[in-house]
Design a protein around this motif. Structure first.
Motif, PDB file in Angstrom:
ATOM      1  N   ARG A 203       5.627   0.265 -34.901  1.00 18.12           N
ATOM      2  CA  ARG A 203       4.632   0.028 -33.848  1.00 18.12           C
ATOM      3  C   ARG A 203       5.257  -0.613 -32.609  1.00 18.12           C
ATOM      4  N   ASP A 204       6.462  -1.157 -32.742  1.00 19.38           N
ATOM      5  CA  ASP A 204       7.145  -1.762 -31.599  1.00 19.38           C
ATOM      6  C   ASP A 204       8.003  -0.756 -30.834  1.00 19.38           C
ATOM      7  N   VAL A 205       8.104   0.449 -31.343  1.00 19.19           N
ATOM      8  CA  VAL A 205       8.984   1.460 -30.746  1.00 19.19           C
ATOM      9  C   VAL A 205       8.188   2.300 -29.753  1.00 19.19           C
ATOM     10  N   GLU A 206       8.643   2.313 -28.511  1.00 16.72           N
ATOM     11  CA  GLU A 206       8.016   3.113 -27.466  1.00 16.72           C
ATOM     12  C   GLU A 206       8.807   4.408 -27.280  1.00 16.72           C
ATOM     13  N   VAL A 207       8.100   5.510 -27.228  1.00 17.46           N
ATOM     14  CA  VAL A 207       8.753   6.805 -27.028  1.00 17.46           C
ATOM     15  C   VAL A 207       7.946   7.629 -26.031  1.00 17.46           C
ATOM     16  N   LEU A 340      -5.393   5.604 -35.919  1.00 22.70           N
ATOM     17  CA  LEU A 340      -6.768   5.927 -35.554  1.00 22.70           C
ATOM     18  C   LEU A 340      -7.628   4.691 -35.294  1.00 22.70           C
ATOM     19  N   VAL A 341      -7.548   3.665 -36.136  1.00 20.94           N
ATOM     20  CA  VAL A 341      -8.396   2.495 -35.932  1.00 20.94           C
ATOM     21  C   VAL A 341      -8.026   1.775 -34.636  1.00 20.94           C
ATOM     22  N   ASP A 342      -6.745   1.709 -34.310  1.00 17.44           N
ATOM     23  CA  ASP A 342      -6.343   1.130 -33.019  1.00 17.44           C
ATOM     24  C   ASP A 342      -6.907   1.947 -31.856  1.00 17.44           C
ATOM     25  N   GLN A 343      -6.916   3.254 -31.997  1.00 15.54           N
ATOM     26  CA  GLN A 343      -7.455   4.105 -30.942  1.00 15.54           C
ATOM     27  C   GLN A 343      -8.959   3.883 -30.775  1.00 15.54           C
ATOM     28  N   ILE A 344      -9.672   3.799 -31.899  1.00 21.95           N
ATOM     29  CA  ILE A 344     -11.115   3.556 -31.843  1.00 21.95           C
ATOM     30  C   ILE A 344     -11.396   2.206 -31.187  1.00 21.95           C
ATOM     31  N   ALA A 345     -10.652   1.184 -31.590  1.00 30.83           N
ATOM     32  CA  ALA A 345     -10.861  -0.148 -31.024  1.00 30.83           C
ATOM     33  C   ALA A 345     -10.622  -0.150 -29.522  1.00 30.83           C
ATOM     34  N   ALA A 346      -9.614   0.587 -29.061  1.00 30.58           N
ATOM     35  CA  ALA A 346      -9.345   0.645 -27.621  1.00 30.58           C
ATOM     36  C   ALA A 346     -10.485   1.347 -26.878  1.00 30.58           C
ATOM     37  N   PRO A 352      -6.617  -1.445 -23.603  1.00 30.22           N
ATOM     38  CA  PRO A 352      -5.879  -0.189 -23.745  1.00 30.22           C
ATOM     39  C   PRO A 352      -4.847  -0.213 -24.876  1.00 30.22           C
ATOM     40  N   CYS A 353      -4.602   0.973 -25.417  1.00 32.67           N
ATOM     41  CA  CYS A 353      -3.444   1.189 -26.287  1.00 32.67           C
ATOM     42  C   CYS A 353      -2.900   2.575 -25.979  1.00 32.67           C
ATOM     43  N   ILE A 354      -1.638   2.776 -26.312  1.00 29.43           N
ATOM     44  CA  ILE A 354      -0.975   4.059 -26.058  1.00 29.43           C
ATOM     45  C   ILE A 354      -0.602   4.685 -27.386  1.00 29.43           C
ATOM     46  N   SER A 355      -0.945   5.955 -27.557  1.00 25.12           N
ATOM     47  CA  SER A 355      -0.594   6.710 -28.762  1.00 25.12           C
ATOM     48  C   SER A 355      -0.209   8.127 -28.366  1.00 25.12           C
ATOM     49  N   ASN A 356       0.590   8.775 -29.209  1.00 32.89           N
ATOM     50  CA  ASN A 356       0.848  10.198 -29.008  1.00 32.89           C
ATOM     51  C   ASN A 356      -0.320  10.993 -29.587  1.00 32.89           C
ATOM     52  N   ASN A 377       2.048  11.326 -25.012  1.00 32.56           N
ATOM     53  CA  ASN A 377       1.339  10.058 -25.087  1.00 32.56           C
ATOM     54  C   ASN A 377       0.046  10.142 -24.282  1.00 32.56           C
ATOM     55  N   ALA A 378      -0.886   9.269 -24.634  1.00 33.33           N
ATOM     56  CA  ALA A 378      -2.126   9.126 -23.861  1.00 33.33           C
ATOM     57  C   ALA A 378      -2.550   7.667 -23.929  1.00 33.33           C
ATOM     58  N   VAL A 379      -3.280   7.237 -22.920  1.00 36.09           N
ATOM     59  CA  VAL A 379      -3.832   5.885 -22.885  1.00 36.09           C
ATOM     60  C   VAL A 379      -5.267   5.939 -23.393  1.00 36.09           C
ATOM     61  N   PHE A 380      -5.546   5.140 -24.433  1.00 36.82           N
ATOM     62  CA  PHE A 380      -6.909   4.966 -24.937  1.00 36.82           C
ATOM     63  C   PHE A 380      -7.478   3.703 -24.303  1.00 36.82           C
ATOM     64  N   SER A 381      -8.669   3.831 -23.693  1.00 36.04           N
ATOM     65  CA  SER A 381      -9.284   2.687 -23.030  1.00 36.04           C
ATOM     66  C   SER A 381     -10.773   2.963 -22.883  1.00 36.04           C
ATOM     67  N   GLY A 382     -11.458   2.085 -22.201  1.00 34.82           N
ATOM     68  CA  GLY A 382     -12.856   2.318 -21.920  1.00 34.82           C
ATOM     69  C   GLY A 382     -13.095   3.539 -21.053  1.00 34.82           C
ATOM     70  N   LEU A 383     -12.052   4.044 -20.419  1.00 37.77           N
ATOM     71  CA  LEU A 383     -12.157   5.249 -19.606  1.00 37.77           C
ATOM     72  C   LEU A 383     -12.022   6.518 -20.430  1.00 37.77           C
TER      73      LEU A 383
END
Length: 464
Positions: A203-207, A340-346, A352-356, A377-383
């Protein structure tokens, strides 16, 4: 957030709610989570399986770190979808017996497949079964939950995420896949070894991710602000000949034998194209001619997963789920590797969180067809879910990925328009099928259509 009243309420509709793979992972992750107060409505064509999973989900309540999620089975899709904030789609397109034919018939014609659920002859016929199902689900979401955020977990992911958009063009859907996690775990291991301590997880690795589902690549890697691409190149070069695993598996471990790999294909693709491949070898190999890797899968360090083993594994998962639902065993609520749960929470919190993820291409990858479902990658947020501009694949690799993406779009077009005559040329153009003479390829296609015909619309059965 330290009090239950601080939890974010979320209504989740789970289509395929009798799942024995993804549903238990979601239950464990919701139990681990401290942000959400979830109600999960489980819908499945097999109502008894959804009811079993509802009972299984309730068993996680005593071990929940936050507000326990609540689970209930629904007898209709409309009931599950009504008022949903999030929709999860996780279905099996057909039966394991159909998947056995997806693998077995091509094998008799000399075409090996490691997975057979994304591309190649198996992935193509699986898509024929599934596209009408996902389009129907998309239409139902448009009718009953048009503002919901929709996560597709079903393969072939690129085609089926596209099918949701064909069913309901305004859908807010993405495809979720964990394959990139495999490269991120390798990078975390490299960083921890350099640090001399276990400081980082995947989870600490950014790609920076670019490609299509299961044929994904990364051109930038960082951990704690450090550029890890040079270290990864050195790692791949050092292990290219022998492959690499963090710990040698038990030879008696069937799951590892059939699902594990030594990253030799990943390392070789880096050598060939100059960019690290991110997905597992079993998937990557199926996008290329069989002579490249699949004809010598053992030499390349990965197995061809037999459907017979999947059936045995499914039976074991069913028995475990039933025991947990009865209260004979206790849940193990450790967090999975899924995002998925991190994405839902965002989405629900606006943090925001970033996921592929897999989304229609609106310019996030140059050189791939507009509208094709691509992975970046995509940004998950209120938007919502906002894709990140990923760039472009290397010149030698781009045509290979683009050809698969274009074939996926054309397959989706043909099925949605009932253009049966368009299907065989697309089937024959796949790199695993193309070496067969046309007559032999057509014979194989006819056999596969006949074997899975109950799941294919009548309008398409004359495709071969």
């Amino acid at each position: 957030m330290n009090h239950s009243e601080d939890r974010i309420p979320v209504q989740i509709a789970y289509i395929g709610g009798g799942s024995l793979n993804w549903a238990p992972k979601l239950m464990a992750d919701l139990a681990h989570d401290r942000r959400l107060a979830a109600e999960v409505r489980l819908y499945d064509l097999d109502l008894a399986a959804a009811q079993r999973n509802a009972a299984m989900g309730a068993r996680f309540a005593p071990v929940s770190a936050g507000t326990p999620a609540r689970y209930r089975a629904c007898a209709s899709l409309a009931e599950a979808l009504a008022g949903a904030d999030i929709v999860v789609v996780s279905i099996l397109p057909g039966r394991f017996e159909d998947m056995a034919q997806d693998i077995g018939i091509p094998a008799r014609h000399g075409i090996p497949q490691a997975v057979g659920d994304t591309v190649g002859p198996g992935g193509f016929v699986r898509a024929l079964r599934a596209i009408p199902m996902l389009a129907e689900i998309g239409r139902a979401i448009g009718e009953h939950a048009p503002r919901a955020h929709v996560c597709n977990l079903t393969n072939p992911m690129s085609v089926l995420t596209g099918a949701l958009y064909r069913g309901f063009p305004q859908i807010r859907a993405w495809g979720e896949c964990h394959e990139v996690t495999k490269l991120r775990k390798q990078v975390a291991w490299i960083a921890n070894r350099a640090a001399g301590a276990p400081r980082h997880s995947h989870r600490d690795v950014e790609v920076n991710v670019l490609g299509i589902n299961h044929f994904t690549f990364v051109d930038r890697i960082a951990v704690a602000g450090r550029d890890m691409l040079p270290a990864y190149r050195d790692f791949a070069a050092a292990h290219g000949g022998t492959g690499w695993v963090e710990a040698e598996p038990d030879p008696a471990d069937e799951h590892e034998r059939y699902f594990g790999d030594r990253s030799k294909v990943k390392f070789d693709l880096l050598r060939r194209f100059g960019i690290p491949a991110a997905a597992g070898d079993r998937h990557l190999a199926e996008f290329l001619p069989a002579a490249d890797y699949l004809d010598d899968s053992a030499g390349w360090g990965f197995g061809l997963t037999p459907v017979e083993y999947r059936q045995r594994e499914q039976a074991a998962k069913r028995a475990a789920a039933e025991a947990l639902a009865r209260g004979d065993t206790a849940p193990a609520p450790g967090r999975s590797d899924e995002a998925l749960v991190d994405q839902i929470a965002a989405l629900m919190s606006g943090t925001p969180c970033i996921s592929n993820v897999n989304l229609p291409n609106r310019g996030q990858i140059a050189g791939l067809p507009e509208g094709a479902v691509v992975e970046t990658n995509a940004v998950f947020s209120g938007l919502g879910v906002t894709p990140v501009i990923a760039g472009r694949l290397p010149a030698a690799l781009e045509p290979l990925v683009a050809a698969h993406a274009a074939r996926q779009v054309a397959l989706l077009d043909a099925v949605m328009a009932d253009e049966a005559a368009a299907l065989f040329p697309l089937f024959h153009s796949d790199p695993l099928v193309a070496p067969l003479e046309e007559a032999k390829a057509r014979m194989m296609f006819q056999e596969m259509i006949a074997a899975t015909g109950a799941w294919i619309p009548e309008t398409l059965k004359g495709a071969a």
